[in-house]
Design an enzyme around this catalytic site. Structure first.
Site, PDB file in Angstrom:
ATOM      1  N   HIS A 137       0.810  -1.216   0.000  1.00  0.00           N
ATOM      2  CA  HIS A 137       0.000   0.000   0.000  1.00  0.00           C
ATOM      3  C   HIS A 137       0.849   1.273   0.000  1.00  0.00           C
ATOM      4  CE1 HIS A 137      -3.656  -2.355   1.622  1.00  0.00           C
ATOM      5  NE2 HIS A 137      -4.091  -1.764   0.551  1.00  0.00           N
ATOM      6  N   HIS A 169      -5.645  -3.796 -11.260  1.00  0.00           N
ATOM      7  CA  HIS A 169      -6.203  -3.463  -9.943  1.00  0.00           C
ATOM      8  C   HIS A 169      -7.719  -3.400 -10.075  1.00  0.00           C
ATOM      9  CE1 HIS A 169      -7.252  -0.277  -6.825  1.00  0.00           C
ATOM     10  NE2 HIS A 169      -6.567  -1.138  -6.097  1.00  0.00           N
TER      11      HIS A 169
HETATM   12  O1  KDG Z   1      -6.587  -3.450  -3.850  1.00  0.00           O
HETATM   13  C1  KDG Z   1      -5.517  -2.886  -3.718  1.00  0.00           C
HETATM   14  O2  KDG Z   1      -4.503  -3.224  -4.321  1.00  0.00           O
HETATM   15  C2  KDG Z   1      -5.437  -1.734  -2.810  1.00  0.00           C
HETATM   16  O3  KDG Z   1      -4.375  -1.182  -2.672  1.00  0.00           O
HETATM   17  C3  KDG Z   1      -6.658  -1.319  -2.110  1.00  0.00           C
HETATM   18  C4  KDG Z   1      -6.628   0.152  -1.849  1.00  0.00           C
HETATM   19  O4  KDG Z   1      -6.674   0.419  -0.509  1.00  0.00           O
HETATM   20  C5  KDG Z   1      -7.652   0.877  -2.599  1.00  0.00           C
HETATM   21  O5  KDG Z   1      -7.483   0.564  -3.934  1.00  0.00           O
HETATM   22  C6  KDG Z   1      -7.627   2.371  -2.346  1.00  0.00           C
HETATM   23  O6  KDG Z   1      -8.442   3.023  -3.261  1.00  0.00           O
HETATM   24 MG    MG Z   2      -2.802  -2.114  -3.805  1.00  0.00          MG
END
Ligand code: KDG
Ligand code: MG
Length: 398
Positions: free
Chosen positions: A201, A302
């Site tokens: 993250h 993603h």
């Molecule tokens: O799903 C992911 O890879 C993330 O990093 C989740 C995040 O907290 C999310 O996408 C933020 O918007």
């Molecule tokens: Mg992520």
């Protein structure tokens, strides 16, 4: 001539059931209607931006009303021309992305073809997905191990998790040890044949990330994601990448092919993770895909928000040969998110099947969109950032 007649925004939520993913406790669904009554759906990013993004979609709306829905590349270029700040604005990019997804849904419906037929044709009729959202409230290694076993018994062959508790910027020895113990527990629980993916993250400074990636190597993660702060710190990312043989993944926050190029041409990313709801929809994703093909790197889109995004991402993957794996929260969503598309997807031995019906291939429950309409701001927790899986911003060792 058929023209775009309306763009409507549905922010939807049932906050009472928002479980694992606070950043996506509201879904922003967009509906585009044409002058002859055809309808297409898109989705935008909510994460602490619901109200700004709705306003940004209203700006895109002004541009697209009255335009020919078949001229998608032209519409993108027009928005690019008008919006002076698009190269810097996440809100603009996600607003445009949502409309682009809806326009592709519409085009597919006109041609009687799934979107993948419009962007290259079918390569994969099913896509390997990794579980995310499965570890809310997990703190100890035992918590993680127990839940990881359940995920495997559901049929998943891969899962992602963030084992770093409340650490940000840097991590002391005890913190690193806690993270290692959580990862070890998951690896032991799932065995060697299930992929584990480490989510960071974008938490750490470079020195901490270098130490961390080395410590994760023995557990053979499929990739380590966003190891350092997400500011396109090229030198920093280069240090981290050179410190490990594990694939480095990043890219969920990029909004253009130009940003993708900055990472890719310097060899800083092994697995790119563009997101169709902020990387300019199918139009932007297709351009980014060409770049990844040219440089021989893999894609792991993603996909962390909602049902239209899920359906759109699968359509994109279906026509890509370099998809490593796709993210999925689907099985860990509150039921209302699945119900919006009539619970269209079932996990089949770790894969989701790509629908072959026209457009995005899913039918939206409009009554539910009305019933779940949400106004206001998303929940905000003073201690736990919105971007972590709920209840995991905690230590267990002290
Ligand atoms: O799903 C992911 O890879 C993330 O990093 C989740 C995040 O907290 C999310 O996408 C933020 O918007
Ligand atoms: Mg992520």
């Amino acid at each position: 001539m058929v023209t775009i007649k309306d763009v409507e925004v549905y922010p939807v939520s049932d906050l009472a059931t928002a479980k694992a993913s606070p950043w996506a406790s509201v879904s922003i669904i967009v509906k585009v209607t044409t002058s002859d009554g055809q309808v297409g759906y898109g989705e935008a990013v909510p994460t602490l931006r619901v109200n700004q993004v709705i306003k940004a979609i209203e700006e895109v709306r002004r541009l697209v009303i009255g335009k020919d829905p078949f001229r998608v590349s032209y519409i993108f270029r027009e928005w690019y021309k008008h919006d002076f700040y698009i190269s810097r604005s996440f809100e603009s990019a996600t607003a445009y992305s949502s409309v682009d997804i809806a326009l592709h849904d519409i085009l597919g419906k006109y041609y009687g073809a799934p979107v993948y037929q419009l962007i290259g044709g079918l390569i994969n009729d099913k896509v390997k997905v990794y579980a995310n959202g499965w570890y809310s409230d997990c703190v100890t290694p035992e918590d993680f191990a127990k839940r990881a076993k359940e995920v495997v018994s559901m049929g998943f062959k891969a899962m992602k998790f963030d084992p770093f508790g409340p650490y940000f910027d840097s991590m002391d020895k005890a913190g690193l040890e806690e993270a290692v113990e959580r990862v070890r527990a998951v690896r032991e629980a799932v065995g060697k044949d299930v992929d584990i993916l480490i989510e960071v993250h974008g938490r750490f400074n470079v020195n901490t990330a270098v130490q961390m990636v080395r410590a994760m190597e023995p557990f053979e993660p499929l990739f380590i994601e966003e190891p350092i702060h997400p500011d396109l710190n090229m030198e920093g990312l280069s240090k981290v990448k050179n410190a490990t043989g594990v694939r480095i993944a990043t890219g969920e926050r990029i909004i253009s092919i130009e940003e993708a190029l900055q990472l890719i041409e310097r060899g800083l990313v092994d697995v790119l993770q563009p997101d169709i709801t902020n990387a300019l929809g199918f139009t932007g994703m297709s351009r980014i895909r060409a770049l990844t093909e040219a440089y021989g790197i893999e894609l792991a889109p993603h996909n962390a928000f909602g049902p239209i995004q899920h359906a759109a991402t699968l359509q994109f993957d279906a026509s890509s040969f370099n998809i490593l794996i796709q993210e999925s929260f689907y099985e860990f969503w509150p039921q209302w998110k699945r119900d919006i598309i009539g619970d269209a997807f079932k996990l089949n031995e770790g894969y989701h099947t790509v629908p072959s019906k026209p457009g995005l291939g899913v039918t939206v429950n409009e009554r539910l969109l009305d019933e779940l309409r949400f106004t206001g701001m998303e929940p905000f927790h003073e201690e736990e950032p919105v971007w972590v899986i709920k209840g995991t911003w905690r230590r267990y060792g002290s």
